[in-house]
Design an enzyme around this catalytic site. Structure first.
Site, PDB file in Angstrom:
ATOM      1  N   HIS A 177      99.430  86.378  17.877  1.00 24.61           N
ATOM      2  CA  HIS A 177      99.411  87.692  17.196  1.00 24.61           C
ATOM      3  C   HIS A 177      99.402  88.885  18.151  1.00 24.61           C
ATOM      4  O   HIS A 177      99.671  90.008  17.702  1.00 24.61           O
ATOM      5  CB  HIS A 177      98.185  87.821  16.286  1.00 24.61           C
ATOM      6  N   HIS A 186      99.126  80.708  10.124  1.00 21.12           N
ATOM      7  CA  HIS A 186      99.423  82.151  10.110  1.00 21.12           C
ATOM      8  C   HIS A 186     100.820  82.429  10.674  1.00 21.12           C
ATOM      9  O   HIS A 186     101.338  81.654  11.487  1.00 21.12           O
ATOM     10  CB  HIS A 186      98.369  82.909  10.930  1.00 21.12           C
TER      11      HIS A 186
HETATM   12  O1  V1P Z   1      91.933  89.267   7.617  1.00 20.03           O
HETATM   13  C1  V1P Z   1      91.792  89.774   8.728  1.00 20.03           C
HETATM   14  C2  V1P Z   1      91.746  91.248   8.982  1.00 20.03           C
HETATM   15  C3  V1P Z   1      90.395  91.853   8.895  1.00 20.03           C
HETATM   16  N1  V1P Z   1      90.870  92.744   7.811  1.00 20.03           N
HETATM   17  C4  V1P Z   1      90.839  94.127   8.107  1.00 20.03           C
HETATM   18  C5  V1P Z   1      92.172  92.115   7.865  1.00 20.03           C
HETATM   19  N2  V1P Z   1      91.680  89.032   9.837  1.00 20.03           N
HETATM   20  C6  V1P Z   1      91.688  87.591   9.848  1.00 20.03           C
HETATM   21  C7  V1P Z   1      92.319  87.166  11.165  1.00 20.03           C
HETATM   22  C8  V1P Z   1      92.816  85.754  11.206  1.00 20.03           C
HETATM   23  C9  V1P Z   1      93.388  85.434  12.587  1.00 20.03           C
HETATM   24  C10 V1P Z   1      94.055  84.082  12.720  1.00 20.03           C
HETATM   25  C11 V1P Z   1      94.449  83.815  14.160  1.00 20.03           C
HETATM   26  C12 V1P Z   1      95.384  82.646  14.402  1.00 20.03           C
HETATM   27  O2  V1P Z   1      96.610  82.786  13.738  1.00 20.03           O
HETATM   28  C13 V1P Z   1      95.726  82.488  15.911  1.00 20.03           C
HETATM   29  C14 V1P Z   1      94.606  82.270  16.839  1.00 20.03           C
HETATM   30  O3  V1P Z   1      94.817  81.446  13.914  1.00 20.03           O
HETATM   31  C15 V1P Z   1      90.275  87.124   9.737  1.00 20.03           C
HETATM   32  C16 V1P Z   1      89.746  86.190   8.860  1.00 20.03           C
HETATM   33  C17 V1P Z   1      90.458  85.432   7.833  1.00 20.03           C
HETATM   34  N3  V1P Z   1      89.734  84.706   7.018  1.00 20.03           N
HETATM   35  O4  V1P Z   1      91.651  85.450   7.759  1.00 20.03           O
HETATM   36  N4  V1P Z   1      89.253  87.582  10.472  1.00 20.03           N
HETATM   37  C18 V1P Z   1      88.141  86.929  10.091  1.00 20.03           C
HETATM   38  N5  V1P Z   1      88.429  86.061   9.105  1.00 20.03           N
HETATM   39  C19 V1P Z   1      86.814  87.160  10.639  1.00 20.03           C
HETATM   40  C20 V1P Z   1      85.692  86.642   9.987  1.00 20.03           C
HETATM   41  C21 V1P Z   1      84.429  86.875  10.544  1.00 20.03           C
HETATM   42  C22 V1P Z   1      84.291  87.596  11.721  1.00 20.03           C
HETATM   43  C23 V1P Z   1      85.416  88.095  12.347  1.00 20.03           C
HETATM   44  C24 V1P Z   1      86.684  87.874  11.821  1.00 20.03           C
HETATM   45 ZN    ZN Z   2      96.183  80.731  12.607  1.00 14.81          ZN
HETATM   46 CA    CA Z   3     103.000  79.755  11.758  1.00 19.53          CA
END
Ligand code: V1P
Ligand code: ZN
Ligand code: CA
Length: 372
Positions: A137, A174
């Site tokens: 990302h 993702h």
């Molecule tokens: O959904 C979001 C952002 C936060 N909002 C403003 C939108 N972020 C997700 C990020 C997911 C990243 C995936 C990375 C990869 O593709 C590659 C290494 O796997 C997110 C989520 C979720 N459930 O999607 N951030 C978090 N959860 C989060 C939870 C707790 C603390 C910090 C981040």
């Molecule tokens: Zn991912």
């Molecule tokens: Ca993918």
């Protein structure tokens, strides 16, 4: 099958010792668990194991803006409150926190992907593995989704020094948006991402209609999927698309991002893939016998990440692994069954036959426009 491939494997024991913070789903300790499981199965004796170099800021700046790299190098948990504007500007905060040794962590995983690409370029191996990489990302001037430096883009830029065309395949749940964006306007890299799309699932991009622009038109492929896809439909779709892509595009090298959050029971994911289903993609890509760079990526149920990447290391080495996990420092994580493979999940599969046929038809149709 040709005689066994030569495999280079990159690992630095320091990469798993960083901590994103309480409640953060990204646990670099999974890298330590993976490495120890690989050792417990004796796989290290079948490949060349290297400690990677730490990527230099100048290497990172082959893709990232120098001011962003410099900020990552300068910021730490003690001084971050002094720079609220830059923190916001570079998207550091909740998803991408500033933690102790964050820059060194980036240097290690990025250095390993760059080293992997260089060994492939110099024909010193057929396959190179960096399970710590795959942080798809990160953007030129921004951190995003737990990713700070985009090691995949840096690795692909390195491969482009020796190969006219590089194929990028991403099976993380993702969308591989950072890699797609970096090469959106060029036909020298074809990006193919399979991912969950819809319901505002992060990062929100990756519709089937996103296909690249200008010189890059038709050289970005997106396979947007709904919740609950299972092994059979995922593998069938993967094989159909990837075989046509390789036939039409004739890449000189392939980069395969193996994010393990597409497995069933992942803390952030929503697919039903078993380890065999996930690993089938690796087996399929390996069969093309094209120089291959394999990375990790997401994966938030730690013990399953370690299982998955160990099984995939075995596949790349053409080595069958017994299903009972051998004793190792982290054996307690694999209780109660201590088995290597995990089955598929049972969440409702919202990918109807007609939905899958429709995206497959659109993708194969677009592939008619490329010829190499
Ligand atoms: O959904 C979001 C952002 C936060 N909002 C403003 C939108 N972020 C997700 C990020 C997911 C990243 C995936 C990375 C990869 O593709 C590659 C290494 O796997 C997110 C989520 C979720 N459930 O999607 N951030 C978090 N959860 C989060 C939870 C707790 C603390 C910090 C981040
Ligand atoms: Zn991912
Ligand atoms: Ca993918």
């Amino acid at each position: 099958m040709r005689s066994k491939d030569k495999i280079s494997y990159f690992y630095d024991g320091d990469v798993g010792n960083v901590y994103f913070g309480p409640n953060h789903p990204m646990k670099p300790h999974r890298l330590c668990m993976t490495h120890h499981l690989i050792l417990a199965y004796g796989l290290h004796s079948k490949m060349e194991v290297y400690r990677p170099h730490k990527a230099y800021p100048i290497e990172m700046a082959q893709f990232h803006s120098p001011d962003y790299v410099e900020f990552l190098q300068r910021i730490n948990p003690e001084n971050k409150d002094l720079f609220p504007n830059d923190m916001a500007r570079y998207n550091l905060g909740e998803d991408c926190p500033v933690f102790e040794d964050m820059f060194e962590f980036c240097q290690i995983y990025a250095g390993a992907t760059i080293d992997a690409a260089r060994r492939l370029n110099n024909k010193l191996c057929d396959i190179a593995i960096n399970w710590a990489g795959g942080l798809h990302h990160a953007k030129k001037c921004d951190a995003s989704g737990f990713c700070y430096i985009n090691d995949l883009v840096l690795g692909i830029l390195e491969l482009l020094k020796h190969h006219p065309r590089v194929l990028y395949i991403d099976i993380d749940v993702h969308h591989g948006d950072g890699v797609e964006e970096a090469f959106y306007f060029t036909d020298r890299v074809m990006t193919v991402s399979f991912h969950k799309f819809g319901d505002k699932f992060f990062p929100g991009t990756g519709d089937v209609k996103e296909i690249g622009e200008r010189e890059g038109k038709f050289y970005a492929i997106n396979v947007p999927l709904r919740d609950g896809i299972d092994d059979i439909s995922f593998n069938r779709l993967f094989r159909a698309i990837i075989s046509k892509v390789v036939e039409m595009y004739q890449p000189g090298a392939i980069v395969l991002q193996c994010g393990a959050d597409s497995l069933a029971r992942d803390r952030l994911g929503c697919f039903n893939l078993s380890i065999d289903g996930h690993a089938e993609c690796v087996k399929f890509v390996k069969k093309f016998n094209i120089p291959l760079l394999v990375t990790g990526g997401g994966g938030y149920t730690k013990e399953n990440v370690a299982r998955c990447w160990t099984v995939e290391t075995g596949i790349l080495l053409d080595t069958e692994l017994p299903n009972e996990i051998p004793d190792n420092d982290y054996i307690k994580y694999f209780a109660p069954d201590f088995s290597l493979k995990i089955p598929g999940g049972h969440i409702e599969n919202l990918n109807t036959k007609s939905y899958i046929s429709s995206i497959k038809a659109q993708i194969l149709d677009n592939l008619r426009y490329i010829q190499h």
